[in-house]
Motif scaffolding. Structure first.
Motif: not given
Length: 207
Positions: A160-164, A197-206
């Motif tokens: 139920d969680t993912a990192s992309a 649905r897959w929702l984005v919980s955090r965004v980090e610019f690297v």
């Protein structure tokens, strides 16, 4: 008398005699033949039925094959379901990256709402808190950006969680750069599966 007894001991058994006193040689022969035929018939009689162990072995093999087929089917179904979930998570991450880097001051509110629709957690809360100021900056600077995903992949996946990780190329136009210029970003997105649905919980610019 002695000689007669000896002679009787060495002689063959007498042949059957009919009631009229005549020796019946044919009767003796047929009796012998009949016994021989009976013995031969018993020896040639086919065996009926089979060993129960053969049937048991066949049943065991059948059950093992059935169990193997069911197990393979379960593994295939689980693998297929996980692959589908990973693909859906990646698709949501790609779309959020495009929505985040594609905005037009002419309809900024709609563009920002689209980003919010695919967000949750800290990311959604941050956008909600700064919605008005963000839209104001875009309109004031007459910002127009168009994002395009160049590379994307799932870094971690746990049901139920993912990192992309998503690489994006954007073309940015504003009052300062009216002719436009290209910029490149790399985003690490955390996603959660909620209500199908897959929702984005955090965004980090690297870098």
């Amino acid at each position: 008398m002695t000689r007669s007894v000896d002679r009787d001991r060495g002689a063959s058994p007498p042949a059957p005699v009919r009631e009229d006193g005549v020796v019946d040689e044919d009767l003796d022969t047929s009796a012998t033949d009949s016994g021989t035929a009976t013995d031969r018939s018993d020896g040639d009689r086919p065996q009926r039925g089979g060993s129960p162990f053969g049937l048991i072995a066949l049943l065991v093999v059948t059950m093992l094959l059935l169990a193997a087929a069911i197990t393979a089917g379960v593994f295939w179904a689980n693998g297929s379901a996980e692959a589908s979930a990973r693909e859906n998570a990646l698709s949501a991450a790609r779309q959020t990256a495009v929505n985040l880097t594609s905005i037009d001051f002419g309809h900024a509110e709609e563009d920002v709402r689209r980003v919010l629709d695919g967000s949750t957690g800290d990311f959604g809360g941050l956008f909600t808190q700064n919605l008005d100021s963000y839209v104001g900056v875009v309109k004031e600077g007459e910002v127009v950006t168009a994002g395009e995903v160049t590379e994307a992949g799932i870094e971690k996946f746990d049901g139920d969680t993912a990192s992309a990780v998503v690489a994006v190329k954007t073309t940015v136009k504003n009052k300062t750069v009216p002719q436009g210029e290209q910029r490149f970003y790399r985003l690490v997105e955390q996603l959660e599966h909620q209500d199908g649905r897959w929702l984005v919980s955090r965004v980090e610019f690297v870098p």
